[in-house]
Design a protein around this motif. Sequence first.
Motif, mmCIF file in Angstrom:
data_model
loop_
_atom_site.group_PDB
_atom_site.id
_atom_site.type_symbol
_atom_site.label_atom_id
_atom_site.label_comp_id
_atom_site.label_asym_id
_atom_site.label_seq_id
_atom_site.Cartn_x
_atom_site.Cartn_y
_atom_site.Cartn_z
ATOM 1 N N ARG A 30 83.877 36.147 94.798
ATOM 2 C CA ARG A 30 84.257 37.544 94.573
ATOM 3 C C ARG A 30 83.259 38.491 95.220
ATOM 4 O O ARG A 30 82.057 38.377 95.032
ATOM 5 C CB ARG A 30 84.325 37.802 93.080
ATOM 6 C CG ARG A 30 85.394 36.963 92.410
ATOM 7 C CD ARG A 30 85.353 37.105 90.931
ATOM 8 N NE ARG A 30 85.622 38.484 90.564
ATOM 9 C CZ ARG A 30 85.958 38.860 89.348
ATOM 10 N NH1 ARG A 30 86.061 37.977 88.391
ATOM 11 N NH2 ARG A 30 86.168 40.124 89.075
ATOM 12 N N GLU A 31 83.759 39.463 95.960
ATOM 13 C CA GLU A 31 82.901 40.380 96.705
ATOM 14 C C GLU A 31 82.037 41.254 95.809
ATOM 15 O O GLU A 31 80.966 41.695 96.216
ATOM 16 C CB GLU A 31 83.749 41.274 97.607
ATOM 17 C CG GLU A 31 84.376 40.526 98.749
ATOM 18 C CD GLU A 31 85.242 41.411 99.618
ATOM 19 O OE1 GLU A 31 85.322 42.629 99.366
ATOM 20 O OE2 GLU A 31 85.846 40.879 100.560
ATOM 21 N N GLU A 32 82.486 41.537 94.598
ATOM 22 C CA GLU A 32 81.708 42.411 93.718
ATOM 23 C C GLU A 32 80.616 41.666 92.959
ATOM 24 O O GLU A 32 79.840 42.269 92.239
ATOM 25 C CB GLU A 32 82.631 43.137 92.731
ATOM 26 C CG GLU A 32 83.236 42.264 91.652
ATOM 27 C CD GLU A 32 84.530 41.566 92.060
ATOM 28 O OE1 GLU A 32 85.196 41.009 91.181
ATOM 29 O OE2 GLU A 32 84.874 41.568 93.248
ATOM 30 N N GLN A 33 80.528 40.359 93.152
ATOM 31 C CA GLN A 33 79.515 39.587 92.447
ATOM 32 C C GLN A 33 78.254 39.413 93.290
ATOM 33 O O GLN A 33 78.286 39.426 94.514
ATOM 34 C CB GLN A 33 80.048 38.208 92.076
ATOM 35 C CG GLN A 33 80.942 38.215 90.877
ATOM 36 C CD GLN A 33 81.304 36.808 90.470
ATOM 37 O OE1 GLN A 33 81.679 36.001 91.297
ATOM 38 N NE2 GLN A 33 81.207 36.543 89.181
ATOM 39 N N PHE A 34 77.165 39.222 92.578
ATOM 40 C CA PHE A 34 75.867 38.931 93.187
ATOM 41 C C PHE A 34 75.531 37.470 92.905
ATOM 42 O O PHE A 34 75.969 36.914 91.911
ATOM 43 C CB PHE A 34 74.773 39.806 92.558
ATOM 44 C CG PHE A 34 74.945 41.278 92.806
ATOM 45 C CD1 PHE A 34 74.254 41.908 93.820
ATOM 46 C CD2 PHE A 34 75.789 42.036 92.004
ATOM 47 C CE1 PHE A 34 74.400 43.264 94.047
ATOM 48 C CE2 PHE A 34 75.942 43.392 92.224
ATOM 49 C CZ PHE A 34 75.251 44.008 93.244
ATOM 50 N N GLU A 35 74.717 36.882 93.759
ATOM 51 C CA GLU A 35 74.237 35.541 93.452
ATOM 52 C C GLU A 35 73.356 35.585 92.200
ATOM 53 O O GLU A 35 73.437 34.717 91.345
ATOM 54 C CB GLU A 35 73.445 34.966 94.635
ATOM 55 C CG GLU A 35 74.289 34.244 95.662
ATOM 56 C CD GLU A 35 75.143 35.158 96.522
ATOM 57 O OE1 GLU A 35 76.050 34.656 97.185
ATOM 58 O OE2 GLU A 35 74.939 36.388 96.541
ATOM 59 N N ARG A 36 72.534 36.610 92.106
ATOM 60 C CA ARG A 36 71.694 36.802 90.916
ATOM 61 C C ARG A 36 71.647 38.286 90.593
ATOM 62 O O ARG A 36 71.593 39.130 91.487
ATOM 63 C CB ARG A 36 70.265 36.304 91.149
ATOM 64 C CG ARG A 36 70.149 34.832 91.484
ATOM 65 C CD ARG A 36 70.514 33.950 90.310
ATOM 66 N NE ARG A 36 70.305 32.560 90.615
ATOM 67 C CZ ARG A 36 71.224 31.741 91.146
ATOM 68 N NH1 ARG A 36 72.417 32.193 91.455
ATOM 69 N NH2 ARG A 36 70.936 30.479 91.383
ATOM 70 N N PHE A 37 71.655 38.599 89.304
ATOM 71 C CA PHE A 37 71.588 39.976 88.838
ATOM 72 C C PHE A 37 70.616 39.998 87.664
ATOM 73 O O PHE A 37 70.819 39.295 86.678
ATOM 74 C CB PHE A 37 72.975 40.458 88.395
ATOM 75 C CG PHE A 37 73.120 41.961 88.288
ATOM 76 C CD1 PHE A 37 72.207 42.731 87.593
ATOM 77 C CD2 PHE A 37 74.208 42.593 88.861
ATOM 78 C CE1 PHE A 37 72.360 44.103 87.499
ATOM 79 C CE2 PHE A 37 74.382 43.957 88.766
ATOM 80 C CZ PHE A 37 73.444 44.714 88.080
ATOM 81 N N TYR A 38 69.566 40.786 87.788
ATOM 82 C CA TYR A 38 68.517 40.837 86.772
ATOM 83 C C TYR A 38 68.441 42.213 86.128
ATOM 84 O O TYR A 38 68.586 43.231 86.795
ATOM 85 C CB TYR A 38 67.156 40.499 87.390
ATOM 86 C CG TYR A 38 67.098 39.104 87.952
ATOM 87 C CD1 TYR A 38 66.856 38.011 87.132
ATOM 88 C CD2 TYR A 38 67.314 38.877 89.306
ATOM 89 C CE1 TYR A 38 66.820 36.721 87.646
ATOM 90 C CE2 TYR A 38 67.283 37.595 89.821
ATOM 91 C CZ TYR A 38 67.041 36.525 88.989
ATOM 92 O OH TYR A 38 67.010 35.248 89.501
ATOM 93 N N LEU A 39 68.203 42.204 84.837
ATOM 94 C CA LEU A 39 67.971 43.417 84.071
ATOM 95 C C LEU A 39 66.505 43.395 83.678
ATOM 96 O O LEU A 39 66.025 42.413 83.100
ATOM 97 C CB LEU A 39 68.870 43.423 82.833
ATOM 98 C CG LEU A 39 68.986 44.689 82.025
ATOM 99 C CD1 LEU A 39 69.457 45.860 82.886
ATOM 100 C CD2 LEU A 39 69.960 44.485 80.875
ATOM 101 N N LEU A 40 65.769 44.441 84.043
ATOM 102 C CA LEU A 40 64.327 44.472 83.803
ATOM 103 C C LEU A 40 63.946 45.638 82.908
ATOM 104 O O LEU A 40 64.480 46.740 83.064
ATOM 105 C CB LEU A 40 63.566 44.577 85.127
ATOM 106 C CG LEU A 40 63.728 43.366 86.040
ATOM 107 C CD1 LEU A 40 64.813 43.610 87.044
ATOM 108 C CD2 LEU A 40 62.442 43.045 86.716
ATOM 109 N N LEU A 41 63.034 45.372 81.999
ATOM 110 C CA LEU A 41 62.468 46.418 81.146
ATOM 111 C C LEU A 41 61.091 46.752 81.686
ATOM 112 O O LEU A 41 60.217 45.887 81.761
ATOM 113 C CB LEU A 41 62.369 45.924 79.700
ATOM 114 C CG LEU A 41 63.697 45.702 78.992
ATOM 115 C CD1 LEU A 41 63.462 45.020 77.639
ATOM 116 C CD2 LEU A 41 64.445 47.011 78.809
#
Length: 107
Positions: free
Chosen positions: A43-54
């Motif tokens: 899917r084009e809207e997906q990333f291989e990795r997606f991180y949420l950082l604080l």
Amino acid sequence: MLAAFLFLDADAAHDGTARRKSTFENGFPRLRLFTRRPDPSGREEQFERFYLLLLDSNPFQPSIRAFEVDNQEREIDLDAALDDMIELLGERNFDLYDGTEGRITKL
């Protein structure tokens, strides 16, 4: 290969109320769909990795806590996340690069 890092202020983990979860907690179910693309033709809207950082930008004791958006419970070492992306880059481009031991080497 696509990767995303979404930085939130560290207080986003504590801004919930009796009526709503914190911004940090709300991020996981909303962003989970966009991580772990299994292959480049996915899917084009997906990333291989997606991180949420604080991010705590306190000048005397700054800190960053990282989580992949598919697992709110498991904090990830940022160096390990970068090494993972390097390995994946080598895997996805095996005819051009080797991505082992945290280094990209052109073949």
